[in-house]
Design a protein around this motif. Structure first.
Motif, mmCIF file in Angstrom:
data_model
loop_
_atom_site.group_PDB
_atom_site.id
_atom_site.type_symbol
_atom_site.label_atom_id
_atom_site.label_comp_id
_atom_site.label_asym_id
_atom_site.label_seq_id
_atom_site.Cartn_x
_atom_site.Cartn_y
_atom_site.Cartn_z
ATOM 1 N N GLN A 9 -2.988 6.758 1.720
ATOM 2 C CA GLN A 9 -3.271 7.353 0.419
ATOM 3 C C GLN A 9 -2.929 8.838 0.416
ATOM 4 O OE1 GLN A 9 -7.029 6.322 -1.503
ATOM 5 N NE2 GLN A 9 -7.254 8.440 -2.216
ATOM 6 N N ARG A 10 -3.251 9.537 1.517
ATOM 7 C CA ARG A 10 -2.905 10.963 1.600
ATOM 8 C C ARG A 10 -1.397 11.168 1.569
ATOM 9 N NH1 ARG A 10 -7.422 11.269 5.077
ATOM 10 N NH2 ARG A 10 -6.137 10.994 6.950
ATOM 11 N N GLU A 11 -0.653 10.229 2.194
ATOM 12 C CA GLU A 11 0.809 10.328 2.125
ATOM 13 C C GLU A 11 1.285 10.286 0.675
ATOM 14 O OE1 GLU A 11 2.323 8.292 6.342
ATOM 15 O OE2 GLU A 11 2.815 7.369 4.410
ATOM 16 N N ARG A 12 0.760 9.374 -0.109
ATOM 17 C CA ARG A 12 1.183 9.248 -1.501
ATOM 18 C C ARG A 12 0.819 10.489 -2.317
ATOM 19 N NH1 ARG A 12 -0.759 3.982 -0.506
ATOM 20 N NH2 ARG A 12 -2.743 4.449 -1.552
ATOM 21 N N GLU A 13 -0.260 11.157 -1.914
ATOM 22 C CA GLU A 13 -0.725 12.341 -2.646
ATOM 23 C C GLU A 13 0.006 13.611 -2.227
ATOM 24 O OE1 GLU A 13 -4.827 12.312 -1.685
ATOM 25 O OE2 GLU A 13 -5.373 10.769 -3.162
ATOM 26 N N THR A 14 0.501 13.670 -0.977
ATOM 27 C CA THR A 14 1.024 14.935 -0.453
ATOM 28 C C THR A 14 2.516 14.937 -0.155
ATOM 29 O OG1 THR A 14 0.452 14.299 1.824
ATOM 30 C CG2 THR A 14 -1.212 15.522 0.568
ATOM 31 N N HIS A 24 5.030 1.536 2.177
ATOM 32 C CA HIS A 24 6.199 0.931 1.536
ATOM 33 C C HIS A 24 7.236 0.484 2.562
ATOM 34 C CE1 HIS A 24 5.431 3.180 -2.532
ATOM 35 N NE2 HIS A 24 4.531 2.251 -2.264
ATOM 36 N N SER A 25 6.848 0.447 3.829
ATOM 37 C CA SER A 25 7.784 0.057 4.881
ATOM 38 C C SER A 25 8.313 -1.354 4.658
ATOM 39 C CB SER A 25 7.093 0.123 6.251
ATOM 40 O OG SER A 25 7.904 -0.462 7.256
ATOM 41 N N ALA A 26 9.567 -1.551 5.057
ATOM 42 C CA ALA A 26 10.162 -2.891 4.970
ATOM 43 C C ALA A 26 9.595 -3.825 6.021
ATOM 44 C CB ALA A 26 11.682 -2.795 5.117
ATOM 45 N N GLY A 27 8.768 -3.306 6.930
ATOM 46 C CA GLY A 27 8.071 -4.150 7.883
ATOM 47 C C GLY A 27 8.826 -4.379 9.185
ATOM 48 N N ARG A 28 8.339 -5.363 9.949
ATOM 49 C CA ARG A 28 8.856 -5.658 11.283
ATOM 50 C C ARG A 28 9.477 -7.050 11.303
ATOM 51 N NH1 ARG A 28 6.050 -1.817 14.345
ATOM 52 N NH2 ARG A 28 4.212 -1.005 13.287
ATOM 53 N N ALA A 29 10.324 -7.291 12.277
ATOM 54 C CA ALA A 29 10.923 -8.619 12.415
ATOM 55 C C ALA A 29 9.844 -9.668 12.657
ATOM 56 C CB ALA A 29 11.942 -8.613 13.555
ATOM 57 N N HIS A 30 8.814 -9.277 13.403
ATOM 58 C CA HIS A 30 7.695 -10.184 13.689
ATOM 59 C C HIS A 30 6.421 -9.537 13.153
ATOM 60 C CE1 HIS A 30 10.494 -12.336 16.270
ATOM 61 N NE2 HIS A 30 10.766 -11.195 16.875
ATOM 62 N N PRO A 31 5.867 -10.053 12.077
ATOM 63 C CA PRO A 31 4.701 -9.435 11.440
ATOM 64 C C PRO A 31 3.539 -9.244 12.418
ATOM 65 C CG PRO A 31 5.615 -11.130 10.030
ATOM 66 C CD PRO A 31 6.328 -11.246 11.347
ATOM 67 N N MET A 32 2.834 -8.132 12.264
ATOM 68 C CA MET A 32 1.676 -7.811 13.092
ATOM 69 C C MET A 32 0.504 -7.471 12.188
ATOM 70 S SD MET A 32 3.517 -5.253 15.851
ATOM 71 C CE MET A 32 1.971 -4.928 16.707
ATOM 72 N N GLU A 33 -0.684 -7.732 12.690
ATOM 73 C CA GLU A 33 -1.872 -7.311 11.968
ATOM 74 C C GLU A 33 -1.897 -5.791 11.914
ATOM 75 O OE1 GLU A 33 -5.285 -8.116 9.789
ATOM 76 O OE2 GLU A 33 -3.886 -9.570 10.680
#
Length: 333
Positions: A9-14, A24-33
């Motif tokens: 949230q701080r990233e979106r604000e600052t 907003h990351s496109a993520g990883r090849a193998h999803p992780m918790e």
């Protein structure tokens, strides 16, 4: 909200509107918790720092092969200097500093022993070719399976070459890498007696700065001012042209045909000999690499993996073991 969510949230604000947000990351090849405390890019940075490949950078040549002295850069110190420069730019432009740092710390994980001499040696013998940026991506994807985010992976493989990184943070590394190596290689070359500061053309010293710190400040400032004006990563034309002219000066007076590279031919011959030996004797590869072949990886690629992972001193040790006769004592009586 978890601590990670608060940070997101701080990233979106600052952060700037053109920054890359962790959530907003496109993520990883193998999803992780998701980690409850760290954003995905902070997690990638930590995974890189704890990797075996990162630890090996401390014993890999940057430019000067087997220098005598404690203050010459190794691949690890180069990496840290790139990270420092890149973070300064990212912070000033309100881009994602965590993503920038992760890419910087991972950009050279695939580099060979003996610096670019080693890279050229493997490129000459491997039928698939060899480029250290591609090997760095292979290191985090295949050899150590760090399962990094797409943004960090993209920044690593695009830090050099014609392909631009997809994120502004990744594009910072392309410039930060050059700023770091041009300037610290000058510092090392002066320390080694190969050149004097006054050998640098006067107009470059006047426009970029007379000292190591002033030159870096000039180039970093040019990046920050360009980014603030255009919301893009770059450098004004004059400073960029001067930086590239300084790079050409280093190629002419340091990187090619000097005492600094007097051992390059021997280093290349040694790595070529190791490559040829293990291609002919794949059964002598360490178990982890032999397993790669059973999974369908070409032998020549796996041998390059093994050699690229070596530190300078380990490659010398292996070479001695394979090719240098051992001393022996006759037992009498």
């Amino acid at each position: 909200m978890t601590i990670r969510e608060q940070q997101e949230q701080r990233e979106r604000e600052t952060l700037a509107v053109w920054a890359t947000y962790a959530d907003h990351s496109a993520g990883r090849a193998h999803p992780m918790e998701p980690c409850p405390y760290r954003t995905c890019f902070q997690r990638d940075r930590d995974r890189i720092i704890h990797s075996k490949a990162f630890r090996r950078l401390g014993n890999k040549t940057q430019v000067f092969i087997s220098p005598e002295g404690d203050h010459y850069r190794a691949r690890l110190t180069h990496t840290l200097e790139v990270a420092q420069i890149a973070r300064t730019v990212a912070r000033a432009l309100r881009l994602n500093e965590d993503l920038t740092e992760a890419i910087a710390l991972g950009h050279d994980l695939g580099h060979t022993p003996f610096g670019h001499a080693g890279e050229r040696a493997l490129a000459e013998v491997c039928p698939f070719g060899f480029r250290h940026n591609e090997q760095s991506l292979r290191m985090v994807d295949r050899l150590e399976e760090l399962n990094l985010t797409q943004e960090v992976r993209d920044g690593i493989v695009c830090h050099t070459g014609a392909q631009k990184a997809a994120t502004p943070e990744g594009r910072i590394i392309h410039y930060a890498d050059r700023i770091a190596y041009i300037n610290h290689d000058i510092d090392d070359a002066v320390r080694g007696g190969l050149i004097k500061q006054t050998d640098i053309p006067q107009y470059l010293r006047t426009q970029l700065g007379e000292t190591h710190g002033k030159r870096i400040d000039t180039m970093v400032t040019a990046m920050i001012e360009y980014g603030m004006r255009h919301q893009e990563i770059g450098m004004d034309e004059q400073v960029h042209d001067n930086m590239m002219e300084l790079r050409r000066f280093m190629f002419d007076y340091v990187y090619r045909g000097t005492a600094a590279q007097s051992e390059e031919a021997r280093a290349k011959k040694m790595l070529r000999s190791l490559y040829e030996y293990f291609v002919e004797h794949p059964d002598e590869l360490p178990g982890d690499y032999f397993v790669l072949m059973t999974q369908g990886e070409p032998l020549e690629r796996v041998v390059c993996d093994y050699i690229a992972c070596m530190t300078d001193r380990y490659s010398i040790t292996v070479y001695k073991k394979l090719f240098i006769p051992k001393s022996w004592n006759k037992i009498e009586g």
